[in-house]
Scaffold this motif. Structure first.
Motif, mmCIF file in Angstrom:
data_model
loop_
_atom_site.group_PDB
_atom_site.id
_atom_site.type_symbol
_atom_site.label_atom_id
_atom_site.label_comp_id
_atom_site.label_asym_id
_atom_site.label_seq_id
_atom_site.Cartn_x
_atom_site.Cartn_y
_atom_site.Cartn_z
ATOM 1 N N ARG A 1 0.876 -1.110 0.307
ATOM 2 C CA ARG A 1 -0.357 0.369 0.008
ATOM 3 C C ARG A 1 0.752 1.517 -0.167
ATOM 4 N N ILE A 2 2.074 1.112 0.802
ATOM 5 C CA ILE A 2 3.254 2.229 0.659
ATOM 6 C C ILE A 2 3.181 2.608 -0.275
ATOM 7 N N GLU A 3 4.397 1.254 -0.788
ATOM 8 C CA GLU A 3 5.035 1.743 -2.417
ATOM 9 C C GLU A 3 3.906 2.288 -3.659
ATOM 10 N N HIS A 4 2.594 1.571 -3.299
ATOM 11 C CA HIS A 4 1.185 2.066 -4.487
ATOM 12 C C HIS A 4 0.543 3.140 -4.161
ATOM 13 N N CYS A 5 0.773 4.065 -3.645
ATOM 14 C CA CYS A 5 0.873 5.374 -3.045
ATOM 15 C C CYS A 5 -0.505 5.196 -3.024
ATOM 16 N N ILE A 6 -1.217 3.843 -1.909
ATOM 17 C CA ILE A 6 -2.571 3.893 -1.419
ATOM 18 C C ILE A 6 -2.873 4.460 -0.511
ATOM 19 N N SER A 7 -1.671 3.937 0.169
ATOM 20 C CA SER A 7 -1.500 4.289 2.042
ATOM 21 C C SER A 7 -0.599 5.614 1.360
#
Length: 283
Positions: free
Chosen positions: A45-51
């Motif tokens: 989630r962090i690496e895909h800018c979801i979080s």
């Protein structure tokens, strides 16, 4: 492809750097998560800018990836700037899609856009914007709400007046210039405004006339946002109930090709100015 509000460029850059640092350590997402004691989905989630990356989470990641010195400090600084509020955040009633787009637009260095039914928001007069917003809200919104939306649109345009201004290349379909928003006076003033804007070196305006015929963008308008540094371009497509961001390199390249094709089909800037002058001065 991503629907809904998009991350700012700074968030995207931070996510990209964290993925790069993980890969430099030879770690998979699962291995990195185990090292920190997280679920693998959190890394994804962090690496895909979801979080968004919280400060404590960033420190945990930097420790896990053994990052120190100037690189560590620069990423901590980047995380702080990525969560800073933009001027649009005071308008807490803005739809999340719109707020997300403004965040991207505020970080952009250049925009290439094709407008089919409406003049692009960055080039609208206040009266034209008010007519558009009133029509598209399709409800009995109080006048104060419409005023706030118009204010946001006008504030966005400050990007064109900065010392290092946003560059915009706008291809406007003739249909957008012929469709009356408000009344004929509003349209005349809007065309005159486009002419005035086009005199600036960082603004390019072309008109795509009806007689240009069929073209590859008949399916709808789009905007290509270009950012400073190594950050990849993003295509923004506004839909009725949501928005779409296209980020895959091959798809973004397709939109660049379409835009280049439209630019070749459209009137050149000088002839476009003549066209706009005729409309602006029509009785």
């Amino acid at each position: 492809m991503m629907a809904g509000s998009g991350p700012t460029v700074r968030q995207r850059r931070l996510a990209t750097e964290l993925r790069r640092l993980r890969e430099l350590q030879g770690l998979t997402g699962e291995q990195a998560a185990r090292r920190i004691g997280w679920q693998p989905s959190k890394i994804s989630r962090i690496e895909h800018c979801i979080s968004r990356v919280k400060a404590a989470d960033l420190i945990a990641l930097l420790n896990a990836y053994e990052v120190s010195g100037k690189v560590r400090q620069s990423l901590i600084t980047l995380q702080v700037s990525a969560r800073e509020q933009g001027w649009w955040d005071v308008y807490d009633d803005l739809p999340s899609d719109y707020a997300g787009y403004i965040g991207l637009e505020s970080d952009a260095a250049a925009i290439r856009c094709y407008s089919m039914q409406l003049v692009h928001g960055l080039l609208q007069t206040e009266d034209y914007a008010r007519a558009v917003i009133t029509a598209t809200m399709m409800s009995e919104e109080p006048a104060e709400e419409i005023d706030r939306r118009v204010e946001v649109r006008m504030t966005r345009q400050a990007a064109l007046g900065k010392p290092d201004p946003l560059r915009i290349h706008s291809i406007i379909d003739e249909a957008a210039l012929r469709r009356v928003m408000g009344d004929s006076k509003v349209m005349s003033e809007q065309c005159a405004h486009l002419l005035a804007q086009a005199r600036q070196s960082h603004v390019t305006i072309q008109v795509l006339p009806h007689d240009a015929g069929a073209h590859p963008a008949v399916v709808g308008p789009f905007a290509i946002l270009n950012f400073p540094g190594p950050h990849p371009d993003v295509v923004y497509i506004e839909a009725l109930a949501s928005s779409i961001y296209i980020e895959a390199d091959t798809e973004v390249h397709q939109y660049h090709q379409v835009f280049n094709h439209l630019s070749a089909m459209a009137l050149n800037p000088d002839d476009s100015h003549t066209f706009l002058h005729i409309i602006a001065t029509a009785p």
